[in-house]
Design a protein around this motif. Structure first.
Motif, PDB file in Angstrom:
ATOM      1  N   TRP A  66      18.138  37.571  49.640  1.00 20.99           N
ATOM      2  CA  TRP A  66      18.285  37.084  48.280  1.00 20.99           C
ATOM      3  C   TRP A  66      17.644  38.082  47.324  1.00 20.99           C
ATOM      4  O   TRP A  66      16.693  37.776  46.643  1.00 20.99           O
ATOM      5  CB  TRP A  66      17.661  35.694  48.120  1.00 20.99           C
ATOM      6  CG  TRP A  66      18.217  34.982  46.935  1.00 20.99           C
ATOM      7  CD1 TRP A  66      17.667  34.919  45.689  1.00 20.99           C
ATOM      8  CD2 TRP A  66      19.452  34.267  46.864  1.00 20.99           C
ATOM      9  NE1 TRP A  66      18.491  34.216  44.860  1.00 20.99           N
ATOM     10  CE2 TRP A  66      19.591  33.798  45.548  1.00 20.99           C
ATOM     11  CE3 TRP A  66      20.453  33.987  47.800  1.00 20.99           C
ATOM     12  CZ2 TRP A  66      20.691  33.053  45.123  1.00 20.99           C
ATOM     13  CZ3 TRP A  66      21.538  33.253  47.380  1.00 20.99           C
ATOM     14  CH2 TRP A  66      21.652  32.791  46.051  1.00 20.99           C
ATOM     15  N   HIS A 110      13.194  39.029  48.799  1.00 22.03           N
ATOM     16  CA  HIS A 110      13.764  38.245  49.894  1.00 22.03           C
ATOM     17  C   HIS A 110      14.848  39.058  50.608  1.00 22.03           C
ATOM     18  O   HIS A 110      15.723  39.622  49.952  1.00 22.03           O
ATOM     19  CB  HIS A 110      14.364  36.964  49.313  1.00 22.03           C
ATOM     20  CG  HIS A 110      14.752  35.958  50.344  1.00 22.03           C
ATOM     21  ND1 HIS A 110      15.779  36.171  51.228  1.00 22.03           N
ATOM     22  CD2 HIS A 110      14.243  34.741  50.636  1.00 22.03           C
ATOM     23  CE1 HIS A 110      15.891  35.112  52.020  1.00 22.03           C
ATOM     24  NE2 HIS A 110      14.969  34.235  51.676  1.00 22.03           N
ATOM     25  N   PRO A 152       4.735  25.793  33.821  1.00 23.12           N
ATOM     26  CA  PRO A 152       3.360  26.250  34.019  1.00 23.12           C
ATOM     27  C   PRO A 152       3.295  27.593  34.750  1.00 23.12           C
ATOM     28  O   PRO A 152       3.157  27.651  35.958  1.00 23.12           O
ATOM     29  CB  PRO A 152       2.734  25.128  34.861  1.00 23.12           C
ATOM     30  CG  PRO A 152       3.879  24.477  35.549  1.00 23.12           C
ATOM     31  CD  PRO A 152       5.081  24.640  34.664  1.00 23.12           C
ATOM     32  N   GLU A 212       5.581  29.946  41.525  1.00 27.21           N
ATOM     33  CA  GLU A 212       6.612  29.545  42.473  1.00 27.21           C
ATOM     34  C   GLU A 212       7.551  30.749  42.643  1.00 27.21           C
ATOM     35  O   GLU A 212       7.864  31.427  41.667  1.00 27.21           O
ATOM     36  CB  GLU A 212       7.372  28.364  41.865  1.00 27.21           C
ATOM     37  CG  GLU A 212       8.461  27.827  42.741  1.00 27.21           C
ATOM     38  CD  GLU A 212       9.164  26.649  42.071  1.00 27.21           C
ATOM     39  OE1 GLU A 212       8.875  26.366  40.904  1.00 27.21           O
ATOM     40  OE2 GLU A 212      10.000  26.026  42.744  1.00 27.21           O
ATOM     41  N   GLN A 213       8.004  30.999  43.852  1.00 27.99           N
ATOM     42  CA  GLN A 213       8.885  32.150  44.063  1.00 27.99           C
ATOM     43  C   GLN A 213      10.253  31.919  43.429  1.00 27.99           C
ATOM     44  O   GLN A 213      10.719  30.793  43.357  1.00 27.99           O
ATOM     45  CB  GLN A 213       9.049  32.427  45.559  1.00 27.99           C
ATOM     46  CG  GLN A 213       7.734  32.818  46.202  1.00 27.99           C
ATOM     47  CD  GLN A 213       7.094  34.026  45.534  1.00 27.99           C
ATOM     48  OE1 GLN A 213       7.513  35.150  45.717  1.00 27.99           O
ATOM     49  NE2 GLN A 213       6.063  33.793  44.741  1.00 27.99           N
ATOM     50  N   PHE A 214      10.864  32.975  42.998  1.00 27.92           N
ATOM     51  CA  PHE A 214      12.207  32.984  42.397  1.00 27.92           C
ATOM     52  C   PHE A 214      12.283  32.285  41.046  1.00 27.92           C
ATOM     53  O   PHE A 214      13.354  32.072  40.514  1.00 27.92           O
ATOM     54  CB  PHE A 214      13.272  32.334  43.315  1.00 27.92           C
ATOM     55  CG  PHE A 214      13.218  32.768  44.736  1.00 27.92           C
ATOM     56  CD1 PHE A 214      13.606  34.053  45.085  1.00 27.92           C
ATOM     57  CD2 PHE A 214      12.797  31.904  45.723  1.00 27.92           C
ATOM     58  CE1 PHE A 214      13.557  34.456  46.412  1.00 27.92           C
ATOM     59  CE2 PHE A 214      12.758  32.305  47.053  1.00 27.92           C
ATOM     60  CZ  PHE A 214      13.135  33.574  47.390  1.00 27.92           C
ATOM     61  N   GLU A 215      11.165  31.855  40.499  1.00 29.11           N
ATOM     62  CA  GLU A 215      11.218  30.989  39.321  1.00 29.11           C
ATOM     63  C   GLU A 215      10.327  31.468  38.198  1.00 29.11           C
ATOM     64  O   GLU A 215       9.453  32.303  38.399  1.00 29.11           O
ATOM     65  CB  GLU A 215      10.766  29.575  39.701  1.00 29.11           C
ATOM     66  CG  GLU A 215      11.696  28.850  40.630  1.00 29.11           C
ATOM     67  CD  GLU A 215      13.058  28.562  40.031  1.00 29.11           C
ATOM     68  OE1 GLU A 215      13.157  28.462  38.814  1.00 29.11           O
ATOM     69  OE2 GLU A 215      14.019  28.459  40.806  1.00 29.11           O
ATOM     70  N   ARG A 245       9.865  37.239  33.208  1.00 31.57           N
ATOM     71  CA  ARG A 245      11.119  37.686  32.611  1.00 31.57           C
ATOM     72  C   ARG A 245      11.648  36.680  31.600  1.00 31.57           C
ATOM     73  O   ARG A 245      12.538  36.974  30.834  1.00 31.57           O
ATOM     74  CB  ARG A 245      12.169  37.909  33.696  1.00 31.57           C
ATOM     75  CG  ARG A 245      11.963  39.189  34.471  1.00 31.57           C
ATOM     76  CD  ARG A 245      12.865  39.219  35.667  1.00 31.57           C
ATOM     77  NE  ARG A 245      12.633  38.043  36.500  1.00 31.57           N
ATOM     78  CZ  ARG A 245      13.250  37.825  37.642  1.00 31.57           C
ATOM     79  NH1 ARG A 245      14.134  38.672  38.083  1.00 31.57           N
ATOM     80  NH2 ARG A 245      12.996  36.757  38.352  1.00 31.57           N
TER      81      ARG A 245
END
Lengths: 151, 389, 168
Positions: free
Chosen positions: B132, B129, B256, B242-245, B249
Motif C-alpha cells: 500500500w 506499507h 487529534p 494512526e497509520q495512513f491517516e 499533509r
C-alpha cells in the motif's frame, strides 16, 4: 446483504536493495593500508590492560583508554576453533563445504575469523599452527588474505 | 516523576557530509568523551549506556554490539533504541525513565548516524506499507511537498515564507560551530535553489549529516553534588499517529493529530497556559521548512493558520520573543539518530547560557524540544533551570 | 579534521533483503477486489464512522473491530500534491519514475482516508490544485496484480478550472 466471498490469502515476494560504503576510520585504515602495501598485519595494544586487540581499534574495549599505537601481529597463528560449513546459502562467500576458523595471530589476544584451505577437513585440529596466503592483487580489505593454511 | 532527573553533561561532534577519518565507533567516541569531560565523570561511574541510531541507515545492524568499545558499554547494562527521527529524543526519554525509576543514577545516552555510509532512501522506503504505497514511495521530500501544498492552499502562505525559515536556520547555523550547513544565504537564494518537489526546494530540506551527540543524565543527589549547572528534565511525552491517516499533509484536519495531542498532554502535566509565556526557547525537529511553520501552530505558539505570520514578523529569530531553533536545527544538521538528541542538548546549553554565539538574547529558564519521525510520531521534552521553574 | 596525507580506507557493500509479505484478511479483500473486479473497498468504524483505507481490522482510535465494508466511488478530491523533480526509484523494482511528474493525495468519495498516487496531469501549477476532482484510472484486468500499481494514476475530471485566489 453482501454475499460472503472467500478470498485466497494474499502474499507477495519483494526485496529491498541498499548500497553502502563502510569507512574503516583511523585504526582500520592503518590496518588495511599495511596489509595491502606491506602484507603486514597490525593489532592495537593496550598497555593498561596488557592486551593486543584484533581488529585494531582506537579505544580499549576493557578500560576505555585511547589507543594510538599499533604493533605487528602474526602472520603465523593458531586455530582456536573452527567449523565446516556444509550447507549453501546465497549469503555465503563460497560454495559449501568450506572451513571457517577463528585464528589467534601470534602476539594478539583476540581471534580473526577466516577461511582455512589446503587441508583435509578431517585433519583440522584446534591448536593447529597456520599461516596466511596473501592475494597477489591486494585491495585493502580482509580478502587481501585469501585464506590460512597449515604450516 | 518518581525521582527528579537532570542533564549533567553532554557533547557533540562537529557535523559534516563526510567523515572518512573515523569509523562509527571512533565518531561516537568523540561525543562520549566530550560528554564525560563536560560532566567531569569517568566511564567507570556510568551505570547504564543507551545507544540510539537507525538500523541500516549506515549499513549495519546491532550497532550496540559492535560499537561497544566506542560507547563504553562493554560489561555495562544497556540497550539500543531505533525509533526513526525521534531516536535521539527517545533515547533521552528512556534514560530519564531509567533514572526516575530509581534503578540507575548515572546514565549515558548516545545518538549517532553516519549517513554517508548507507542508503537511507532505500531503507526508509521500508517505512511504507509493502502493498500500500511502497512502490510509489515519494521519499521524505514528497511527503513534505504535499504537506506544503496543502498548507499553502489552506492558509495562503507563499514560498517566500518557507524561504524565511530556510534563511533563519542557516544563518543561525553560522553561529553554531558544530552545525553542518553554515550558509550565508538570503531569501532570494532559497527561492532560487533547485526545485526538488514543488514547492520544496533544495534549501527547504535538511542535509544528510554524519555526527553524534552524547548526554549524561543523573538523579537529583548526583546532579546537585557533582554538577555546576544541572538542567532538569521536567516532563516528557510521546504520541503516535494512526497509520495512513490524519497526518501533516492535511493541515486543516480536526482529528487529534500526534503533535497537538502530545503538546496538550505535556502542557497539562506542567500547567502551561500559554507556551509562549511559559517557555523561553524552543528546539524543534524540522526536516523541512514547512514542518517548522506547522510545529509553530501545533505547539500553540500561534493560532492555526498563523505560523507563516510568525516567521514573517521575525518573532522566532534568535533575538525574537519566541526563539525557535537558535542552533540552526535539523534544517542545518541532520544526523538522524543524533538529531532529536541535539534538540535536547542545544536546549540544555541555552538554559546553561553556554550556547555561545547562538545563545538567545532573552534569559532562558525553560525550554521545550520536539522530536519527529517514523510515520508521524513525536517525543517532547521540557527542561528547566531549577526545580522551582 | 581529516589530515590530507592519510589514506582512508572504505569498502562498498550491497545488501539485498528479500521478504515475503502477507497482506492479512482485510487488505486481502481490498487488493483482491481491486485486482479482480476493479472495485475499491474500505471499512467503517462502528463507533466513529470513519471509513478507513487501507482497511484494518481495528480502529486505531476507538479500539473496536471494524466490520462494515464500504465500496468507495472511483472519484475523489485532491487533498495535497507535489510536482516531483527527483528521479525517485521504485524500491520494489529498482526502476526510476521519470521526473517531472505529479503525485498527490486523493480522498475518494465516501472515504475518510486519503490515498497517494500519481496524477496524470501536466506538471504545471496552473493545471493542478488542492480541491481538484479526480478519478481512478485502472490498468486492464490482465495487467492487475493486486497492489497499488493496479491503479495507473488519478486523472482530473474534465471541464474544471483552477479557482483564482480571492482578493483580500
Amino acid at each position: 446483504m453482501e454475499t460472503k466471498t472467500e478470498y485466497q490469502p494474499f502474499e507477495v515476494d519483494q526485496h529491498l536493495t541498499a548500497r553502502g560504503n563502510y569507512w574503516a576510520g583511523k585504526a582500520g585504515s592503518r590496518f588495511f593500508v599495511s596489509i595491502r602495501d606491506k602484507k603486514k598485519l597490525l593489532g592495537s595494544p593496550c598497555k593498561t590492560c596488557n592486551k593486543v586487540f584484533w581488529p585494531p581499534r582506537s579505544i580499549c574495549t576493557f578500560c576505555f583508554g585511547e589507543l594510538k599505537e599499533m604493533v605487528e601481529i602474526g602472520p603465523l597463528g593458531t586455530v582456536e576453533t573452527f567449523t565446516v560449513v556444509a550447507y549453501a546459502e546465497p549469503i555465503h562467500p563460497r560454495p559449501a563445504p568450506f572451513i571457517y576458523a577463528v585464528i589467534r595471530l601470534d602476539g594478539a589476544d583476540t581471534g580473526m575469523a577466516h577461511f582455512l584451505d589446503e587441508v583435509e577437513i578431517d585433519q583440522v585440529r584446534i591448536g593447529m599452527r597456520v599461516k596466511p596466503v596473501f592475494a597477489t592483487e591486494r585491495k585493502g580489505n580482509i580478502l587481501d588474505i585469501r585464506y590460512f593454511k597449515p604450516l | 516523576m518518581k525521582r527528579n532527573v537532570a542533564i549533567i553533561g553532554g557533547g557533540q561532534t562537529y557535523h559534516a557530509a563526510r567523515r572518512h577519518d573515523v569509523d562509527q565507533a571512533e565518531m561516537v567516541n568523540e561525543a562520549v568523551r566530550k560528554a564525560l569531560l563536560d560532566a567531569q565523570m569517568t566511564m567507570d561511574e556510568i551505570d547504564l549506556v543507551l545507544l540510539g541510531n537507525m538500523e541500516f541507515f549506515e549499513g549495519v545492524h546491532m550497532s550496540d554490539c559492535w560499537l561497544v568499545h566506542g560507547t563504553g558499554a562493554y560489561g555495562k547494562e544497556g540497550l539500543k533504541i531505533t525509533t526513526g527521527g525521534t531516536v535521539g529524543a527517545t533515547t533521552v526519554c528512556a534514560g530519564a525513565h531509567h533514572v526516575a525509576s530509581g534503578l540507575f543514577d548515572r546514565v549515558l545516552c548516545i545518538g549517532f548516524e553516519k549517513q554517508e555510509e548507507g542508503d537511507t532512501g532505500a531503507i526508509l522506503s521500508g517505512v511504507a506499507h509493502p502493498l500500500w504505497g511502497r512502490s510509489l514511495a515519494g521519499a521524505a521530500v514528497g511527503y513534505f511537498a504535499m504537506m506544503a501544498s496543502s498548507y499553502m492552499a489552506a492558509w495562503g502562505a507563499t514560498e517566500e515564507h518557507s524561504a524565511m525559515v530556510a534563511v533563519k536556520a542557516r544563518q543561525n547555523a553560522r553561529k553554531n560551530p558544530y552545525a553542518h550547513l553554515k550558509l550565508d544565504i538570503t531569501i532570494q537564494d532559497a527561492l532560487n535553489s533547485r526545485m526538488l518537489a514543488w514547492p520544496i526546494r533544495m534549501l527547504d530540506m535538511c542535509p544528510a549529516s554524519n555526527g553524534a551527540c552524547a548526554m549524561i543524565l543523573a538523579d537529583e543527589k548526583t546532579a546537585k553534588s557533582r554538577c555546576r549547572k544541572p538542567v532538569w528534565i521536567r516532563a516528557m511525552e510521546t504520541a503516535h499517529n494512526e497509520q495512513f491517516e490524519l497526518d501533516w499533509r492535511d493541515v486543516k484536519t480536526k482529528r487529534p493529530i500526534f503533535s497537538k495531542v502530545c503538546a496538550e498532554r505535556l502542557y497539562r502535566k506542567l500547567g502551561v497556559v500559554n507556551p509562549v509565556d511559559y517557555f523561553d526557547v524552543f528546539e524543534i525537529y524540522e526536516p523541512a521548512t514547512w514542518a517548522e511553520l506547522i510545529w509553530y501552530e501545533n505547539l500553540g505558539l500561534c493560532a492555526p493558520g498563523e505560523g507563516f505570520r510568525l516567521i514573517e514578523q521575525g518573532k522566532t529569530e534568535i533575538g525574537g520573543p519566541i526563539p525557535v531553533n537558535p542552533s540552526g536545527g535539523v534544517l542545518s544538521t541532520n544526523c538522524i539518530g543524533a538529531s532529536a538528541m541535539l534538540r535536547v542538548w542545544e536546549a540544555a546549553l541555552q538554559i546553561r547560557e553556554e550556547a555561545g554565539e547562538h545563545q538567545v538574547s532573552k534569559p532562558v529558564r525553560r525550554a521545550l524540544t520536539t522530536g519527529y519521525g517514523g510515520t508521524n510520531w513525536t517525543v517532547m521534552t521540557a527542561l528547566s533551570r531549577t526545580l522551582d521553574d | 579534521m581529516a589530515t590530507k596525507e592519510k589514506e582512508w580506507i572504505s569498502i562498498p557493500m550491497t545488501v539485498d533483503v528479500p521478504y515475503r509479505f502477507a497482506a492479512g484478511e482485510y487488505l486481502t479483500k481490498t487488493l483482491t477486489e481491486l485486482r479482480d473486479n476493479g472495485r475499491i473497498y474500505a471499512v467503517e468504524c462502528p463507533k466513529c464512522k470513519r471509513v478507513q483505507l487501507p482497511p484494518r481490522i481495528v480502529c486505531a482510535e476507538c479500539h473496536v473491530k471494524n466490520e462494515r465494508w464500504v465500496e468507495l466511488a472511483l472519484e475523489g478530491t485532491l487533498a495535497g500534491f507535489t510536482i516531483m523533480y527527483l528521479p525517485l526509484t521504485d524500491p520494489t523494482t529498482g526502476k526510476p519514475h521519470e521526473p517531472p511528474f505529479v503525485y498527490g493525495s486523493v480522498r475518494l468519495d465516501g472515504a475518510t482516508s486519503v490515498m497517494d498516487h500519481f496524477v496524470d496531469v501536466e506538471p504545471d501549477r496552473e493545471k493542478v490544485w488542492v480541491g481538484m476532482r479526480c478519478r481512478v484510472v485502472l490498468r486492464p484486468r490482465e495487467e492487475r496484480i493486486g497492489d497499488l500499481s493496479d491503479i495507473r494514476f488519478f486523472e482530473p475530471l474534465p471541464g474544471q478550472k483552477k479557482p483564482q485566489p480571492s482578493t483580500h
